[in-house]
Design a protein around this motif. Structure first.
Motif, PDB file in Angstrom:
ATOM      1  N   ARG A   1       0.626  -1.057  -0.037  1.00 52.77           N
ATOM      2  CA  ARG A   1       0.183  -0.035  -0.019  1.00 52.77           C
ATOM      3  C   ARG A   1       0.773   1.139  -0.097  1.00 52.77           C
ATOM      4  N   LEU A   2       1.940   1.428   0.535  1.00 53.05           N
ATOM      5  CA  LEU A   2       2.819   2.352   0.550  1.00 53.05           C
ATOM      6  C   LEU A   2       3.417   2.690  -0.734  1.00 53.05           C
ATOM      7  N   SER A   3       3.523   1.621  -1.501  1.00 53.45           N
ATOM      8  CA  SER A   3       4.127   1.935  -2.913  1.00 53.45           C
ATOM      9  C   SER A   3       2.999   2.811  -3.744  1.00 53.45           C
ATOM     10  N   ARG A   4       1.776   2.632  -3.297  1.00 56.12           N
ATOM     11  CA  ARG A   4       0.814   3.164  -4.173  1.00 56.12           C
ATOM     12  C   ARG A   4       0.564   4.755  -3.591  1.00 56.12           C
ATOM     13  N   LEU A   5       1.136   4.904  -2.556  1.00 54.11           N
ATOM     14  CA  LEU A   5       0.881   6.358  -2.032  1.00 54.11           C
ATOM     15  C   LEU A   5       1.512   7.430  -2.762  1.00 54.11           C
ATOM     16  N   PRO A   6       2.710   7.381  -3.427  1.00 53.10           N
ATOM     17  CA  PRO A   6       3.281   8.478  -4.457  1.00 53.10           C
ATOM     18  C   PRO A   6       2.192   8.740  -5.673  1.00 53.10           C
ATOM     19  N   LEU A   7       1.580   7.417  -6.229  1.00 47.27           N
ATOM     20  CA  LEU A   7       0.990   7.678  -7.282  1.00 47.27           C
ATOM     21  C   LEU A   7      -0.377   8.307  -6.841  1.00 47.27           C
ATOM     22  N   LEU A   8      -1.014   8.008  -5.593  1.00 46.41           N
ATOM     23  CA  LEU A   8      -2.213   8.707  -5.087  1.00 46.41           C
ATOM     24  C   LEU A   8      -2.117  10.279  -4.962  1.00 46.41           C
ATOM     25  N   LEU A   9      -0.680  10.609  -4.242  1.00 43.92           N
ATOM     26  CA  LEU A   9      -0.408  12.084  -4.154  1.00 43.92           C
ATOM     27  C   LEU A   9      -0.277  12.664  -5.494  1.00 43.92           C
ATOM     28  N   ALA A  10       0.170  12.202  -6.512  1.00 40.89           N
ATOM     29  CA  ALA A  10       0.154  12.755  -7.710  1.00 40.89           C
ATOM     30  C   ALA A  10      -1.113  12.798  -8.355  1.00 40.89           C
ATOM     31  N   MET A  11      -1.935  12.098  -8.216  1.00 44.55           N
ATOM     32  CA  MET A  11      -3.165  12.148  -8.630  1.00 44.55           C
ATOM     33  C   MET A  11      -4.100  13.261  -8.094  1.00 44.55           C
ATOM     34  N   ILE A  12      -4.063  13.196  -6.747  1.00 48.90           N
ATOM     35  CA  ILE A  12      -4.595  14.326  -5.990  1.00 48.90           C
ATOM     36  C   ILE A  12      -3.974  15.740  -6.439  1.00 48.90           C
ATOM     37  N   THR A  13      -2.740  15.851  -6.469  1.00 51.59           N
ATOM     38  CA  THR A  13      -2.236  17.009  -7.084  1.00 51.59           C
ATOM     39  C   THR A  13      -2.538  17.583  -8.242  1.00 51.59           C
ATOM     40  N   ALA A  14      -2.822  16.589  -9.443  1.00 49.97           N
ATOM     41  CA  ALA A  14      -3.203  16.801 -10.672  1.00 49.97           C
ATOM     42  C   ALA A  14      -4.471  17.531 -10.621  1.00 49.97           C
ATOM     43  N   LEU A  15      -5.401  16.653  -9.717  1.00 53.95           N
ATOM     44  CA  LEU A  15      -6.893  17.051  -9.779  1.00 53.95           C
ATOM     45  C   LEU A  15      -6.923  18.238  -9.197  1.00 53.95           C
ATOM     46  N   ALA A  16      -6.129  18.726  -8.213  1.00 56.94           N
ATOM     47  CA  ALA A  16      -6.114  20.109  -7.527  1.00 56.94           C
ATOM     48  C   ALA A  16      -6.309  21.268  -8.357  1.00 56.94           C
ATOM     49  N   GLY A  17      -5.371  20.984  -9.617  1.00 57.61           N
ATOM     50  CA  GLY A  17      -4.766  21.903 -10.415  1.00 57.61           C
ATOM     51  C   GLY A  17      -5.958  22.078 -11.703  1.00 57.61           C
ATOM     52  N   CYS A  18      -6.871  21.197 -11.327  1.00 59.88           N
ATOM     53  CA  CYS A  18      -8.030  21.349 -12.797  1.00 59.88           C
ATOM     54  C   CYS A  18      -9.137  22.428 -12.401  1.00 59.88           C
ATOM     55  N   ASN A  19      -9.405  23.006 -13.577  1.00 56.29           N
ATOM     56  CA  ASN A  19     -10.008  24.280 -13.211  1.00 56.29           C
ATOM     57  C   ASN A  19     -11.513  23.874 -13.906  1.00 56.29           C
ATOM     58  N   PHE A  20     -12.176  23.137 -13.050  1.00 52.83           N
ATOM     59  CA  PHE A  20     -13.699  22.781 -13.474  1.00 52.83           C
ATOM     60  C   PHE A  20     -14.535  23.313 -12.312  1.00 52.83           C
ATOM     61  N   LYS A  21     -15.509  23.828 -12.706  1.00 51.87           N
ATOM     62  CA  LYS A  21     -16.722  24.318 -11.672  1.00 51.87           C
ATOM     63  C   LYS A  21     -17.948  23.875 -12.036  1.00 51.87           C
ATOM     64  N   GLY A  22     -18.726  23.081 -11.370  1.00 50.75           N
ATOM     65  CA  GLY A  22     -20.017  22.867 -11.904  1.00 50.75           C
ATOM     66  C   GLY A  22     -21.116  23.999 -12.053  1.00 50.75           C
ATOM     67  N   ILE A  23     -21.948  23.843 -12.914  1.00 52.20           N
ATOM     68  CA  ILE A  23     -22.738  24.733 -13.124  1.00 52.20           C
ATOM     69  C   ILE A  23     -24.394  24.419 -12.677  1.00 52.20           C
ATOM     70  N   PRO A  24     -24.985  25.294 -11.814  1.00 49.62           N
ATOM     71  CA  PRO A  24     -26.360  24.803 -11.474  1.00 49.62           C
ATOM     72  C   PRO A  24     -27.288  24.451 -12.472  1.00 49.62           C
ATOM     73  N   ASP A  25     -28.200  23.746 -12.243  1.00 46.51           N
ATOM     74  CA  ASP A  25     -29.216  23.434 -12.914  1.00 46.51           C
ATOM     75  C   ASP A  25     -30.045  24.709 -13.356  1.00 46.51           C
ATOM     76  N   PRO A  26     -30.677  25.107 -14.690  1.00 41.66           N
ATOM     77  CA  PRO A  26     -31.477  25.921 -14.838  1.00 41.66           C
ATOM     78  C   PRO A  26     -32.977  26.240 -14.243  1.00 41.66           C
ATOM     79  N   GLN A  27     -33.528  27.239 -13.899  1.00 43.19           N
ATOM     80  CA  GLN A  27     -34.856  26.642 -13.442  1.00 43.19           C
ATOM     81  C   GLN A  27     -35.730  26.554 -14.493  1.00 43.19           C
ATOM     82  N   VAL A  28     -36.514  25.519 -14.299  1.00 47.17           N
ATOM     83  CA  VAL A  28     -37.436  25.063 -15.541  1.00 47.17           C
ATOM     84  C   VAL A  28     -39.158  25.184 -14.924  1.00 47.17           C
ATOM     85  N   SER A  29     -40.005  25.138 -16.140  1.00 43.14           N
ATOM     86  CA  SER A  29     -41.230  25.422 -15.981  1.00 43.14           C
ATOM     87  C   SER A  29     -41.902  24.096 -15.353  1.00 43.14           C
TER      88      SER A  29
END
Length: 195
Positions: free
Chosen positions: A2-30
């Protein structure tokens, strides 16, 4: 182990932290939108095709719609080098369309009258009144080149499970909630580029 996977996990978390995605709320509907959309089958949402505010990958002017048919994404370009990204279904290779057009008409829960070419290929298709069983879904944006109807549309769907695939006869399909969101944001004469 499990410790051998730690660097990979940390790299994935770092990469995702740099992503610039922001969810958009659903529009109002009739109330009608709510009722009719409840009658359309649902599909599990794939985050790759969700609605997000992202850094603009298109380089186009704000207010432009860009459809990337290879990536199955539609971008509505915003100011400050941002874009709203929506997942779409596109035309399969035999029927795909590319080019530049503008939105000449907008319609809510439009009727569908398949073009003659489609009726010749698939005699079972027929005129369908607007509603939950209609292939155009909740909204349609009609694409024109100058004053000529291209017969291609950006529209909702009664088959949301096909978002992310090349399955249509050339039109750009969106989840109904996404096409309502886009419909509410765009004006007539909006430039549309399909690549």
């Amino acid at each position: 182990m499990r410790l051998s996977r730690l660097p990979l996990l940390l790299a994935m978390i770092t990469a995702l932290a740099g992503c610039n995605f922001k969810g958009i709320p659903d529009p109002q509907v009739s109330a009608r939108d709510t009722e009719w959309m409840a009658q359309v089958p649902t599909a599990e949402d794939d985050p790759r095709f969700g609605r997000y505010m992202i850094d603009d990958p298109t380089g186009e002017a704000p207010g432009t719609i860009v459809v990337d048919t290879k990536e199955r994404q539609l971008y509505y370009v915003q100011p400050n080098k941002k874009a709203i990204r929506y997942g779409v279904a596109v035309g399969d290779e035999a029927y795909g369309w590319t080019g530049t057009a503008s939105i000449a008409r907008k319609a809510e829960w439009p009727d569908w009258n398949p073009p003659a070419e489609m009726k010749a290929r698939w005699p079972h298709v027929q005129y369908t009144k607007g509603g939950p069983g209609n292939p155009l879904g909740a909204r349609a944006l009609y694409l024109y080149e100058g004053n000529k109807d291209t017969l291609y549309r950006i529209h909702g769907t009664n088959e949301p499970e096909k978002i992310g695939h090349a399955v249509s006869s050339g039109c750009i399909r969106m989840r109904n909630i996404d096409v309502i969101d886009l419909y509410n944001r765009v004006a007539l004469n909006t430039k549309v580029i399909v690549r």
